[in-house]
Design a protein around this motif. Sequence first.
Motif, PDB file in Angstrom:
ATOM      1  N   ASP A  58       1.230  87.220-113.659  1.00  0.00           N
ATOM      2  CA  ASP A  58       1.502  86.243-114.601  1.00  0.00           C
ATOM      3  C   ASP A  58       1.946  85.061-114.040  1.00  0.00           C
ATOM      4  OD1 ASP A  58       4.402  88.126-115.599  1.00  0.00           O
ATOM      5  OD2 ASP A  58       4.002  86.493-114.093  1.00  0.00           O
ATOM      6  N   ASP A  59       1.956  84.002-115.384  1.00  0.00           N
ATOM      7  CA  ASP A  59       2.350  82.689-115.031  1.00  0.00           C
ATOM      8  C   ASP A  59       3.797  82.553-115.358  1.00  0.00           C
ATOM      9  OD1 ASP A  59       0.014  82.096-113.578  1.00  0.00           O
ATOM     10  OD2 ASP A  59      -0.782  81.228-115.507  1.00  0.00           O
ATOM     11  N   ASN A  60       4.725  83.444-115.283  1.00  0.00           N
ATOM     12  CA  ASN A  60       6.111  83.317-115.938  1.00  0.00           C
ATOM     13  C   ASN A  60       7.033  82.801-114.766  1.00  0.00           C
ATOM     14  OD1 ASN A  60       8.148  83.492-117.218  1.00  0.00           O
ATOM     15  ND2 ASN A  60       8.432  85.623-117.181  1.00  0.00           N
ATOM     16  N   TYR A  61       7.108  81.385-114.697  1.00  0.00           N
ATOM     17  CA  TYR A  61       7.915  80.857-113.601  1.00  0.00           C
ATOM     18  C   TYR A  61       9.366  80.137-114.334  1.00  0.00           C
ATOM     19  CZ  TYR A  61       3.967  81.032-110.222  1.00  0.00           C
ATOM     20  OH  TYR A  61       3.297  81.493-109.451  1.00  0.00           O
ATOM     21  N   SER A  62      10.393  80.261-113.633  1.00  0.00           N
ATOM     22  CA  SER A  62      11.513  79.658-114.121  1.00  0.00           C
ATOM     23  C   SER A  62      12.044  79.072-112.780  1.00  0.00           C
ATOM     24  CB  SER A  62      12.433  80.652-114.713  1.00  0.00           C
ATOM     25  OG  SER A  62      12.801  82.037-113.929  1.00  0.00           O
ATOM     26  N   GLY A  63      13.272  78.433-113.020  1.00  0.00           N
ATOM     27  CA  GLY A  63      14.085  77.814-111.830  1.00  0.00           C
ATOM     28  C   GLY A  63      15.506  77.661-111.849  1.00  0.00           C
ATOM     29  N   TYR A  64      16.269  77.136-110.935  1.00  0.00           N
ATOM     30  CA  TYR A  64      17.679  76.909-110.872  1.00  0.00           C
ATOM     31  C   TYR A  64      17.982  76.190-110.126  1.00  0.00           C
ATOM     32  CZ  TYR A  64      22.371  78.345-111.403  1.00  0.00           C
ATOM     33  OH  TYR A  64      23.798  78.221-111.246  1.00  0.00           O
ATOM     34  N   GLU A  65      19.167  75.404-110.379  1.00  0.00           N
ATOM     35  CA  GLU A  65      19.671  74.207-109.410  1.00  0.00           C
ATOM     36  C   GLU A  65      21.056  74.191-109.272  1.00  0.00           C
ATOM     37  OE1 GLU A  65      18.376  70.048-107.765  1.00  0.00           O
ATOM     38  OE2 GLU A  65      18.315  70.091-109.904  1.00  0.00           O
ATOM     39  N   GLU A  66      21.793  74.310-108.360  1.00  0.00           N
ATOM     40  CA  GLU A  66      23.170  74.068-108.331  1.00  0.00           C
ATOM     41  C   GLU A  66      23.739  73.261-107.236  1.00  0.00           C
ATOM     42  OE1 GLU A  66      24.846  78.394-108.127  1.00  0.00           O
ATOM     43  OE2 GLU A  66      24.624  78.284-105.900  1.00  0.00           O
ATOM     44  N   PHE A  67      24.796  72.674-107.443  1.00  0.00           N
ATOM     45  CA  PHE A  67      25.374  71.468-106.653  1.00  0.00           C
ATOM     46  C   PHE A  67      26.754  71.984-106.041  1.00  0.00           C
ATOM     47  CE2 PHE A  67      22.378  69.602-109.467  1.00  0.00           C
ATOM     48  CZ  PHE A  67      21.486  68.885-108.719  1.00  0.00           C
ATOM     49  N   ALA A  68      27.143  71.905-105.066  1.00  0.00           N
ATOM     50  CA  ALA A  68      28.415  72.155-104.502  1.00  0.00           C
ATOM     51  C   ALA A  68      28.761  71.013-103.460  1.00  0.00           C
ATOM     52  CB  ALA A  68      28.432  73.381-103.635  1.00  0.00           C
ATOM     53  N   ALA A  69      30.359  70.645-103.609  1.00  0.00           N
ATOM     54  CA  ALA A  69      30.820  69.573-102.980  1.00  0.00           C
ATOM     55  C   ALA A  69      32.004  70.026-102.153  1.00  0.00           C
ATOM     56  CB  ALA A  69      31.453  68.210-103.802  1.00  0.00           C
ATOM     57  N   LEU A  89      22.033  73.202-113.203  1.00  0.00           N
ATOM     58  CA  LEU A  89      20.900  72.727-114.088  1.00  0.00           C
ATOM     59  C   LEU A  89      20.713  73.959-115.074  1.00  0.00           C
ATOM     60  CD1 LEU A  89      18.920  70.670-115.277  1.00  0.00           C
ATOM     61  CD2 LEU A  89      17.362  71.613-113.324  1.00  0.00           C
ATOM     62  N   ASP A  90      21.018  73.732-116.346  1.00  0.00           N
ATOM     63  CA  ASP A  90      20.670  74.547-117.444  1.00  0.00           C
ATOM     64  C   ASP A  90      19.259  74.179-118.026  1.00  0.00           C
ATOM     65  OD1 ASP A  90      20.182  75.922-119.648  1.00  0.00           O
ATOM     66  OD2 ASP A  90      22.046  75.345-120.782  1.00  0.00           O
ATOM     67  N   THR A  91      18.106  74.994-117.539  1.00  0.00           N
ATOM     68  CA  THR A  91      16.873  74.735-117.635  1.00  0.00           C
ATOM     69  C   THR A  91      16.429  75.044-119.122  1.00  0.00           C
ATOM     70  OG1 THR A  91      16.232  76.933-116.804  1.00  0.00           O
ATOM     71  CG2 THR A  91      16.194  74.950-115.167  1.00  0.00           C
ATOM     72  N   PHE A  92      17.218  76.044-119.704  1.00  0.00           N
ATOM     73  CA  PHE A  92      17.121  76.308-121.164  1.00  0.00           C
ATOM     74  C   PHE A  92      17.121  75.162-121.998  1.00  0.00           C
ATOM     75  CE2 PHE A  92      17.867  80.512-119.346  1.00  0.00           C
ATOM     76  CZ  PHE A  92      16.920  81.272-120.054  1.00  0.00           C
ATOM     77  N   MET A  93      18.325  74.379-121.702  1.00  0.00           N
ATOM     78  CA  MET A  93      18.522  73.260-122.528  1.00  0.00           C
ATOM     79  C   MET A  93      18.199  71.693-121.777  1.00  0.00           C
ATOM     80  SD  MET A  93      20.133  74.824-124.746  1.00  0.00           S
ATOM     81  CE  MET A  93      20.800  73.542-125.812  1.00  0.00           C
ATOM     82  N   SER A 114      28.847  71.040-116.082  1.00  0.00           N
ATOM     83  CA  SER A 114      29.828  70.969-115.444  1.00  0.00           C
ATOM     84  C   SER A 114      30.420  72.337-115.206  1.00  0.00           C
ATOM     85  CB  SER A 114      30.712  69.682-115.700  1.00  0.00           C
ATOM     86  OG  SER A 114      31.174  70.111-117.074  1.00  0.00           O
ATOM     87  N   LEU A 115      30.670  72.552-113.932  1.00  0.00           N
ATOM     88  CA  LEU A 115      31.417  73.991-113.738  1.00  0.00           C
ATOM     89  C   LEU A 115      32.874  73.637-113.249  1.00  0.00           C
ATOM     90  CD1 LEU A 115      28.602  75.709-111.525  1.00  0.00           C
ATOM     91  CD2 LEU A 115      28.931  75.626-114.193  1.00  0.00           C
ATOM     92  N   MET A 116      33.264  72.517-113.389  1.00  0.00           N
ATOM     93  CA  MET A 116      34.576  72.124-113.020  1.00  0.00           C
ATOM     94  C   MET A 116      35.043  70.737-113.781  1.00  0.00           C
ATOM     95  SD  MET A 116      34.225  70.953-109.004  1.00  0.00           S
ATOM     96  CE  MET A 116      36.000  71.515-108.823  1.00  0.00           C
ATOM     97  N   VAL A 117      36.260  70.428-114.111  1.00  0.00           N
ATOM     98  CA  VAL A 117      36.482  69.500-114.959  1.00  0.00           C
ATOM     99  C   VAL A 117      36.291  68.093-114.159  1.00  0.00           C
ATOM    100  CG1 VAL A 117      38.482  68.022-115.739  1.00  0.00           C
ATOM    101  CG2 VAL A 117      38.542  70.658-115.898  1.00  0.00           C
ATOM    102  N   ASP A 118      36.317  67.956-112.904  1.00  0.00           N
ATOM    103  CA  ASP A 118      36.157  66.807-112.213  1.00  0.00           C
ATOM    104  C   ASP A 118      34.566  66.173-112.541  1.00  0.00           C
ATOM    105  OD1 ASP A 118      38.680  66.419-111.429  1.00  0.00           O
ATOM    106  OD2 ASP A 118      38.534  67.214-109.441  1.00  0.00           O
ATOM    107  N   ILE A 148      30.277  62.956-114.336  1.00  0.00           N
ATOM    108  CA  ILE A 148      28.657  63.002-113.517  1.00  0.00           C
ATOM    109  C   ILE A 148      27.913  63.650-114.494  1.00  0.00           C
ATOM    110  CG2 ILE A 148      27.481  63.682-111.525  1.00  0.00           C
ATOM    111  CD1 ILE A 148      30.156  63.952-110.094  1.00  0.00           C
ATOM    112  N   THR A 149      28.073  64.921-114.949  1.00  0.00           N
ATOM    113  CA  THR A 149      26.911  65.555-115.754  1.00  0.00           C
ATOM    114  C   THR A 149      26.789  64.701-117.042  1.00  0.00           C
ATOM    115  OG1 THR A 149      28.612  66.710-116.999  1.00  0.00           O
ATOM    116  CG2 THR A 149      27.368  67.725-115.065  1.00  0.00           C
ATOM    117  N   ASP A 150      27.652  63.825-117.534  1.00  0.00           N
ATOM    118  CA  ASP A 150      27.539  63.088-118.825  1.00  0.00           C
ATOM    119  C   ASP A 150      26.540  61.773-118.462  1.00  0.00           C
ATOM    120  OD1 ASP A 150      28.994  64.470-120.287  1.00  0.00           O
ATOM    121  OD2 ASP A 150      30.944  63.185-120.204  1.00  0.00           O
ATOM    122  N   ALA A 151      26.775  61.393-117.230  1.00  0.00           N
ATOM    123  CA  ALA A 151      25.905  60.169-116.633  1.00  0.00           C
ATOM    124  C   ALA A 151      24.525  60.605-116.383  1.00  0.00           C
ATOM    125  CB  ALA A 151      26.474  59.687-115.461  1.00  0.00           C
ATOM    126  N   TRP A 152      24.454  61.864-115.752  1.00  0.00           N
ATOM    127  CA  TRP A 152      23.059  62.418-115.727  1.00  0.00           C
ATOM    128  C   TRP A 152      22.309  62.801-116.738  1.00  0.00           C
ATOM    129  CZ3 TRP A 152      24.079  66.355-111.011  1.00  0.00           C
ATOM    130  CH2 TRP A 152      24.169  65.550-109.610  1.00  0.00           C
TER     131      TRP A 152
END
Length: 356
Positions: A128-139, A147-151, A156-160, A164-168
């Motif tokens: 089938d052609d059922n593709y999805s994805g995921y992306e995460e960042f660590a500092a 990256l929430d691909t559904f929405m 943001s996974l931490m307060v700091d 950045i997520t708002d800007a992106w």
Amino acid sequence: MDLLHYVLITYLHLLISFAEPHILRYHFTTDSTPGAGNPSYQAVGYVDDIQISRYDSETRRVQLLLPWMETDINPQHWENQTQIAQYYEGRQQEITHDIIKHFNNTKDRKNGLVLQVRFWCLMSGDEDDNYSGYEEFAANGDLFIALDTFMSTYVSLMVDAKKITDAWNSRKSSAEKQKWYMEQECKTWFKVYLDYMKETLKPVSPEVKVWGHHQSEEKTRLHCLAYGFHPRPVDVKWMRNGEDDVPSDEISPILPHPDGTYQIRVSVEVPTREGDTYSCHVDHSSLDDVLIVTLTEQDMQESKTGKQPRLYIVIIVLILLTICGFVIIVIIVKKFYSRRGQLVKTEEEKMEENNS
């Protein structure tokens, strides 16, 4: 991070954990710490657990790690991959700049930053052609954005990380572009890689090694190592007297080898009793029947003395190296004095010529 986003991210991680049979993933690392040296940026590509490509900021070219990829796939494809890799290098530098700029805390920021990005394209099946994805960042080792691909938004996974997520997310096209890339563009070469790998990586039967050692008079520890098998799914367990399952108290992850095969180790602790026999049972798709390897008294004896032969080997090697070193020194000394003698002789001949 709100509950909805937490549930979505957890679901994606579960999907990645149980996705069978295929994942195309890339690991990007940027090191901006002082004295980090070169290359400061590296990208590594995998199909499932097999490393297929590498790129860094020194060569700025995609390097293929499987020989058939260079000969069997259109070279233009790899030129396109190099351009994409260069794009992601620039993107990584921008993200590093954003993180240093927006993070409020100063923990380790003055000493630079190590940014790691993990990027997956998941295919749920072969047909089938059922593709999805995921992306995460660590500092600096701390996971902080996904990256929430559904929405089509960054979470943001931490307060700091909220600034950045708002800007992106204010640049909506950024998340949408990554989602499209995962679900559509990956498909173009994912199938190509898999078609070739199916031809290259035929089913390979496991090799099995068993051994054990007495931990005390009452307890014995048994180990079963299955290795060199492909594909990945495998079932390994210990049996007592050929009938009773022995629950395993230690099972290693199924680890990949560079050649595309895998290995796993299963260990158990059993009572030390005479008359009991133990065997390791390995079930794999490459086998017609379950492979059974029985632990023998020789396996136990070898485990007791296994360190001793290694010590002898080390001693022998050291003796040989010492002898070789001595011989080399003797040869060098002989050559030195031979050459010195020739020079002295030449000087004496010159003096005799001058006197005559």
